[in-house]
Design a protein around this motif. Structure first.
Motif, PDB file in Angstrom:
ATOM      1  N   VAL A   1      27.152  43.240  42.921  1.00  0.00           N
ATOM      2  CA  VAL A   1      28.306  44.144  42.902  1.00  0.00           C
ATOM      3  C   VAL A   1      29.572  43.291  42.803  1.00  0.00           C
ATOM      4  O   VAL A   1      30.106  42.847  43.816  1.00  0.00           O
ATOM      5  CB  VAL A   1      28.362  45.039  44.157  1.00  0.00           C
ATOM      6  CG1 VAL A   1      29.500  46.049  44.043  1.00  0.00           C
ATOM      7  CG2 VAL A   1      27.040  45.759  44.380  1.00  0.00           C
ATOM      8  N   PRO A   2      30.082  43.046  41.591  1.00  0.00           N
ATOM      9  CA  PRO A   2      31.254  42.176  41.434  1.00  0.00           C
ATOM     10  C   PRO A   2      32.513  42.814  42.027  1.00  0.00           C
ATOM     11  O   PRO A   2      32.812  43.980  41.758  1.00  0.00           O
ATOM     12  CB  PRO A   2      31.383  42.045  39.907  1.00  0.00           C
ATOM     13  CG  PRO A   2      30.047  42.422  39.364  1.00  0.00           C
ATOM     14  CD  PRO A   2      29.506  43.446  40.302  1.00  0.00           C
ATOM     15  N   PRO A   3      33.255  42.075  42.838  1.00  0.00           N
ATOM     16  CA  PRO A   3      34.466  42.628  43.448  1.00  0.00           C
ATOM     17  C   PRO A   3      35.676  42.527  42.521  1.00  0.00           C
ATOM     18  O   PRO A   3      35.770  41.611  41.707  1.00  0.00           O
ATOM     19  CB  PRO A   3      34.663  41.743  44.677  1.00  0.00           C
ATOM     20  CG  PRO A   3      34.110  40.411  44.239  1.00  0.00           C
ATOM     21  CD  PRO A   3      32.948  40.719  43.330  1.00  0.00           C
ATOM     22  N   GLN A   4      36.590  43.483  42.687  1.00  0.00           N
ATOM     23  CA  GLN A   4      37.919  43.346  42.091  1.00  0.00           C
ATOM     24  C   GLN A   4      38.935  42.873  43.136  1.00  0.00           C
ATOM     25  O   GLN A   4      39.945  42.277  42.807  1.00  0.00           O
ATOM     26  CB  GLN A   4      38.401  44.680  41.512  1.00  0.00           C
ATOM     27  CG  GLN A   4      37.738  45.068  40.204  1.00  0.00           C
ATOM     28  CD  GLN A   4      36.499  45.916  40.441  1.00  0.00           C
ATOM     29  OE1 GLN A   4      36.518  46.854  41.232  1.00  0.00           O
ATOM     30  NE2 GLN A   4      35.415  45.587  39.762  1.00  0.00           N
ATOM     31  N   ILE A   5      38.644  43.184  44.402  1.00  0.00           N
ATOM     32  CA  ILE A   5      39.463  42.718  45.523  1.00  0.00           C
ATOM     33  C   ILE A   5      38.538  42.004  46.503  1.00  0.00           C
ATOM     34  O   ILE A   5      37.520  42.565  46.914  1.00  0.00           O
ATOM     35  CB  ILE A   5      40.185  43.882  46.230  1.00  0.00           C
ATOM     36  CG1 ILE A   5      41.126  44.600  45.259  1.00  0.00           C
ATOM     37  CG2 ILE A   5      40.953  43.383  47.452  1.00  0.00           C
ATOM     38  CD1 ILE A   5      41.805  45.828  45.858  1.00  0.00           C
ATOM     39  N   SER A   6      38.874  40.774  46.863  1.00  0.00           N
ATOM     40  CA  SER A   6      38.067  40.008  47.811  1.00  0.00           C
ATOM     41  C   SER A   6      38.901  39.693  49.044  1.00  0.00           C
ATOM     42  O   SER A   6      40.021  39.196  48.930  1.00  0.00           O
ATOM     43  CB  SER A   6      37.576  38.694  47.180  1.00  0.00           C
ATOM     44  OG  SER A   6      36.641  38.942  46.151  1.00  0.00           O
TER      45      SER A   6
ATOM     46  N   PRO B   1      37.586  38.262  38.977  1.00  0.00           N
ATOM     47  CA  PRO B   1      38.130  38.063  37.631  1.00  0.00           C
ATOM     48  C   PRO B   1      39.596  37.630  37.731  1.00  0.00           C
ATOM     49  O   PRO B   1      40.218  37.751  38.800  1.00  0.00           O
ATOM     50  CB  PRO B   1      38.008  39.453  37.008  1.00  0.00           C
ATOM     51  CG  PRO B   1      38.100  40.392  38.174  1.00  0.00           C
ATOM     52  CD  PRO B   1      37.425  39.681  39.316  1.00  0.00           C
ATOM     53  N   ALA B   2      40.147  37.135  36.636  1.00  0.00           N
ATOM     54  CA  ALA B   2      41.527  36.656  36.648  1.00  0.00           C
ATOM     55  C   ALA B   2      42.502  37.756  37.030  1.00  0.00           C
ATOM     56  O   ALA B   2      43.545  37.492  37.638  1.00  0.00           O
ATOM     57  CB  ALA B   2      41.894  36.077  35.284  1.00  0.00           C
ATOM     58  N   GLU B   3      42.161  39.003  36.710  1.00  0.00           N
ATOM     59  CA  GLU B   3      43.036  40.139  37.039  1.00  0.00           C
ATOM     60  C   GLU B   3      42.744  40.712  38.418  1.00  0.00           C
ATOM     61  O   GLU B   3      43.298  41.746  38.814  1.00  0.00           O
ATOM     62  CB  GLU B   3      42.901  41.235  35.986  1.00  0.00           C
ATOM     63  CG  GLU B   3      41.540  41.901  35.901  1.00  0.00           C
ATOM     64  CD  GLU B   3      40.533  41.170  35.029  1.00  0.00           C
ATOM     65  OE1 GLU B   3      39.500  41.782  34.690  1.00  0.00           O
ATOM     66  OE2 GLU B   3      40.788  39.986  34.691  1.00  0.00           O
ATOM     67  N   GLY B   4      41.883  40.043  39.186  1.00  0.00           N
ATOM     68  CA  GLY B   4      41.530  40.522  40.514  1.00  0.00           C
ATOM     69  C   GLY B   4      42.545  40.110  41.554  1.00  0.00           C
ATOM     70  O   GLY B   4      43.630  39.592  41.254  1.00  0.00           O
ATOM     71  N   LEU B   5      42.178  40.332  42.833  1.00  0.00           N
ATOM     72  CA  LEU B   5      43.082  40.054  43.945  1.00  0.00           C
ATOM     73  C   LEU B   5      42.310  39.436  45.093  1.00  0.00           C
ATOM     74  O   LEU B   5      41.291  39.969  45.534  1.00  0.00           O
ATOM     75  CB  LEU B   5      43.748  41.351  44.429  1.00  0.00           C
ATOM     76  CG  LEU B   5      44.601  41.235  45.695  1.00  0.00           C
ATOM     77  CD1 LEU B   5      45.873  40.438  45.406  1.00  0.00           C
ATOM     78  CD2 LEU B   5      44.942  42.611  46.244  1.00  0.00           C
TER      79      LEU B   5
ATOM     80  N   ALA C   1      41.434  32.120  40.135  1.00  0.00           N
ATOM     81  CA  ALA C   1      42.551  32.335  39.213  1.00  0.00           C
ATOM     82  C   ALA C   1      43.217  33.681  39.463  1.00  0.00           C
ATOM     83  O   ALA C   1      44.214  34.011  38.820  1.00  0.00           O
ATOM     84  CB  ALA C   1      42.050  32.263  37.772  1.00  0.00           C
ATOM     85  N   ALA C   2      42.664  34.446  40.401  1.00  0.00           N
ATOM     86  CA  ALA C   2      43.206  35.772  40.699  1.00  0.00           C
ATOM     87  C   ALA C   2      44.494  35.654  41.511  1.00  0.00           C
ATOM     88  O   ALA C   2      44.796  34.618  42.102  1.00  0.00           O
ATOM     89  CB  ALA C   2      42.176  36.593  41.466  1.00  0.00           C
ATOM     90  N   ARG C   3      45.239  36.745  41.536  1.00  0.00           N
ATOM     91  CA  ARG C   3      46.441  36.805  42.360  1.00  0.00           C
ATOM     92  C   ARG C   3      46.046  36.758  43.829  1.00  0.00           C
ATOM     93  O   ARG C   3      44.993  37.263  44.216  1.00  0.00           O
ATOM     94  CB  ARG C   3      47.194  38.106  42.042  1.00  0.00           C
ATOM     95  CG  ARG C   3      48.522  38.266  42.767  1.00  0.00           C
ATOM     96  CD  ARG C   3      49.333  39.402  42.125  1.00  0.00           C
ATOM     97  NE  ARG C   3      48.608  40.669  42.153  1.00  0.00           N
ATOM     98  CZ  ARG C   3      48.710  41.554  43.142  1.00  0.00           C
ATOM     99  NH1 ARG C   3      49.505  41.301  44.188  1.00  0.00           N
ATOM    100  NH2 ARG C   3      48.035  42.681  43.096  1.00  0.00           N
ATOM    101  N   VAL C   4      46.886  36.146  44.660  1.00  0.00           N
ATOM    102  CA  VAL C   4      46.598  35.983  46.082  1.00  0.00           C
ATOM    103  C   VAL C   4      47.650  36.702  46.917  1.00  0.00           C
ATOM    104  O   VAL C   4      48.850  36.559  46.666  1.00  0.00           O
ATOM    105  CB  VAL C   4      46.554  34.490  46.464  1.00  0.00           C
ATOM    106  CG1 VAL C   4      46.385  34.328  47.979  1.00  0.00           C
ATOM    107  CG2 VAL C   4      45.435  33.777  45.715  1.00  0.00           C
ATOM    108  N   VAL C   5      47.191  37.481  47.889  1.00  0.00           N
ATOM    109  CA  VAL C   5      48.057  38.079  48.902  1.00  0.00           C
ATOM    110  C   VAL C   5      47.611  37.529  50.247  1.00  0.00           C
ATOM    111  O   VAL C   5      46.416  37.546  50.572  1.00  0.00           O
ATOM    112  CB  VAL C   5      47.970  39.618  48.891  1.00  0.00           C
ATOM    113  CG1 VAL C   5      48.618  40.206  50.141  1.00  0.00           C
ATOM    114  CG2 VAL C   5      48.644  40.171  47.654  1.00  0.00           C
ATOM    115  N   ARG C   6      48.571  37.040  51.023  1.00  0.00           N
ATOM    116  CA  ARG C   6      48.255  36.446  52.320  1.00  0.00           C
ATOM    117  C   ARG C   6      48.664  37.398  53.438  1.00  0.00           C
ATOM    118  O   ARG C   6      49.724  38.028  53.369  1.00  0.00           O
ATOM    119  CB  ARG C   6      48.982  35.111  52.466  1.00  0.00           C
ATOM    120  CG  ARG C   6      48.528  34.058  51.468  1.00  0.00           C
ATOM    121  CD  ARG C   6      49.442  32.847  51.448  1.00  0.00           C
ATOM    122  NE  ARG C   6      48.921  31.786  50.579  1.00  0.00           N
ATOM    123  CZ  ARG C   6      49.094  31.762  49.258  1.00  0.00           C
ATOM    124  NH1 ARG C   6      49.791  32.741  48.662  1.00  0.00           N
ATOM    125  NH2 ARG C   6      48.580  30.780  48.537  1.00  0.00           N
TER     126      ARG C   6
END
Length: 472
Positions: free
Chosen positions: A177-182, A213-217, A235-240
Motif C-alpha cells: 500500500v504505497p503512501p502519499q503521506i508518511s 513519490p516526489a509529490e508526496g509529503l 524527495a517529497a515535501r517535508v512538514v515538521r
C-alpha cells in the motif's frame, strides 16, 4: 472491497481458477475468519498446522463466499489457487488501491505511540471524508492488506499503521500500500533485540519516507533527531511537527490539568489557536501534533482543527485508558504493551496525576530488548523512583531489574516489591489501595492486563477487558 471478477482476482494475485466461474464477481469483503463471511465475500484460507483455513472453505462458500483464495484444490469448492496466500493477499490489496485514484494513503510508523496516533489521525480525517483505518495494532503483513481491502470507491482516506520487526518490513508494507503521506513519530529501543541497533531501527522506520513519490509529503517529528534526519531520505515535501522552534506545526505553553490532560497553544503557518486535549499524558501533545499536521495538509481549517483536537478520544483499548473506580481510586490502564520509552511516558503521566493520594505502578516484563534488556528494565525502575512513585509492584521474575533499578535510588521515599505473578499484584493492590490513589498498569503482552481487569471490578463485581496483538 471494490467489485472484481474472479478472473480479475486471479490475474491480480498471479493465481489460477479451480472449479470457479471467471465472470463471478466478488462484491463483498475479503475475510480470513470464516465466521465473518457474508454473501459476495472472498474467503482466504491460510494453511496451518493447528488451524487450517482450508478446513472451513466449504462452509464459507455455503455461507455466501464467491470463492476461496487458497493453496490447494478442494473438491467442489470454487477457488483461486496460489502458492502463498499471504503474499497473494498483499498483491490483491495493491491492485485495489491502484484502482482508487481518489484515495489518499497515510502511512505511519514509530517505535511507540503508533496506534494511538493512527487513531487520532483517523478521527480527524473522517471529518473530511470517508476513512478506513485498522483496529488496534493490526499493522503487519496480514493486517495491512486486510485493512486496505476494506477501501471502496467512496473511501477518501486510508490510514495505515506500519509495524516492523526488521529492516525491509516497512518497505514491503509500502509496496503493498504505497503512501502519499508518511508520518514518522520516533525512534526508540523497542524490539532492539530483533533489529540489533538503534541505527537499524532508524533505517527501518525511514523506509516509510523513502517510499514517498516526489509529490508526496513526509511529516516528521523534529524533536527526535533521528526522525528529523529522515528529511534527507526523500524527495517529497517535508512538514515538521513538535515543540522545537523550527517546527511547522508546534505546541507552546503546554500545561497539564489534575488528570494529566494537556492544554497548549497550537502554532501553524496560518496562525495560532488554543487546544485542550481530553487525553491523558504529556506525550499526547506530540501525538496530537502529528495528527494536526496531517489534518492541516488535508485541508482542515485552523479553528476547526483546534476544536477537533479537543474532541479526540481513545479508540484502541489498553492505551492510557484512565478510569475512576467508585471507591475513588484512579487507574491508568496502559497494559497493551511496553518498552522503556513508552513506560517512561506512562510513569511521567502517573506522576502528573498525583492529587493528594499515593501513586502505584504495577509494571511487568518488557520484551524483545536484546542486550539492552537488563539496563532497559533498570532505567525504568530508576525513573519510577526519581519521579517519586510511592509503591512499585514489579510483576514476575523476568522484570526483576526494574526492582533493582528502583531500590538503587538511595533517596527514594517509596517502596518496591518483586511479586511472582499478576494474581499477587492484584492481591497487594486490593489490600492497600485507598480513595485518592492512582495506579498505573503497564507491561508487554504477558497477561499484564489481568491486573488492570481486576481493578475494573466495581462494587457489584462486574469486570471487563481483552487484548490483541500487532508489530512494533
Amino acid at each position: 472491497m471494490i467489485p472484481l471478477s474472479l478472473a480479475e482476482v486471479a490475474s491480480a494475485v498471479g493465481g489460477r481458477l479451480h472449479a470457479a466461474d471467471p465472470a463471478a464477481r466478488v462484491t463483498g469483503p475479503v475475510e480470513f475468519d470464516s465466521r465473518k463471511v457474508v454473501a459476495g465475500a472472498l474467503f482466504v484460507a491460510f494453511p496451518g498446522e493447528r488451524v487450517d483455513g482450508h478446513d472451513y472453505a466449504a462452509g464459507a462458500v455455503a455461507d455466501g463466499a464467491v470463492a476461496v483464495l487458497g493453496t490447494r484444490e478442494l473438491p467442489g469448492v470454487p477457488m483461486v489457487l496460489v502458492d502463498d496466500a499471504l503474499a497473494a493477499l498483499g498483491r490483491l490489496a495493491r491492485t485495489v488501491v491502484d484502482r482508487l485514484p481518489g484515495l489518499t494513503v497515510i502511512g505511519l510508523t514509530g517505535s511507540s505511540g503508533k496506534t494511538t496516533t493512527k487513531d487520532l489521525i483517523a478521527q480527524l480525517a473522517v471529518r473530511l471524508g470517508p476513512t478506513v483505518a485498522p483496529p488496534g495494532s493490526f499493522n503487519n503483513e496480514l493486517g495491512h492488506p486486510y485493512t486496505a481491502l476494506q477501501a471502496t470507491a467512496q473511501t477518501r482516506y486510508l490510514v495505515m499503521e506500519k509495524g516492523a520487526r526488521g529492516v525491509g518490513h516497512v518497505r514491503y508494507l509500502c509496496d503493498v500500500v504505497p503512501p502519499q503521506i508518511s508520518v514518522v513519530l520516533n525512534v526508540g529501543v523497542a524490539h532492539l533485540g530483533e533489529f540489533g541497533s538503534v541505527e537499524n531501527i532508524a533505517l527501518a522506520k525511514g523506509e516509510l519516507v523513502e517510499a514517498l513519490p516526489a509529490e508526496g509529503l513526509a511529516v516528521l517529528n523534529t524533536d527526535d533527531p533521528l526522525v528529523a534526519a529522515m528529511a534527507s531520505r526523500t524527495a517529497a515535501r517535508v512538514v515538521r511537527y513538535g515543540e522545537s522552534a523550527d517546527a511547522d506545526v508546534r505546541a507552546v505553553d503546554v500545561t497539564l490539568d489534575g488528570r494529566g490532560r494537556p492544554s497548549y497553544t497550537l502554532v501553524t503557518p496560518e496562525g495560532t489557536a488554543p487546544v485542550r486535549l481530553g487525553l491523558t499524558g504529556r506525550h499526547q501533545v506530540s501525538n496530537s501534533l502529528a495528527a494536526a499536521a496531517v489534518a492541516r495538509e488535508l485541508g482542515m481549517p485552523l479553528a476547526e482543527l483546534a476544536a477537533a483536537l479537543g474532541d479526540l478520544g481513545l479508540v484502541s483499548t489498553r492505551r492510557m485508558d484512565v478510569f475512576a473506580r467508585p471507591d475513588g481510586v484512579t487507574v491508568i490502564d496502559d497494559s497493551y504493551n511496553a518498552n522503556p520509552a513508552s513506560t517512561a511516558v506512562a510513569l511521567r503521566a502517573l506522576a502528573g496525576m498525583h492529587r493528594g493520594g499515593r501513586t502505584f505502578a504495577a509494571l511487568g516484563y518488557m520484551a524483545e530488548l536484546g542486550e539492552y534488556e537488563d539496563e532497559g528494565h533498570r532505567e525504568v525502575g530508576r525513573l519510577a523512583a526519581e519521579l517519586g512513585v510511592d509503591r512499585l509492584l514489579v510483576v514476575g521474575e523476568p522484570a526483576a531489574p526494574i526492582h533493582e533499578g528502583a531500590t538503587a535510588v538511595s533517596d527514594w521515599g517509596g517502596e518496591s516489591v518483586l511479586l511472582t505473578d499478576q494474581a499477587a499484584a492484584v492481591e497487594v493492590l486490593r489490600s492497600e489501595l485507598r480513595p485518592g490513589d492512582v495506579v498505573l498498569v503497564k507491561g508487554s503482552r504477558y497477561r499484564t492486563w489481568e491486573v488492570a481487569d481486576a481493578l475494573r471490578v466495581d462494587a457489584s463485581g462486574a469486570g471487563a477487558g481483552a487484548g490483541a496483538g500487532g508489530a512494533a
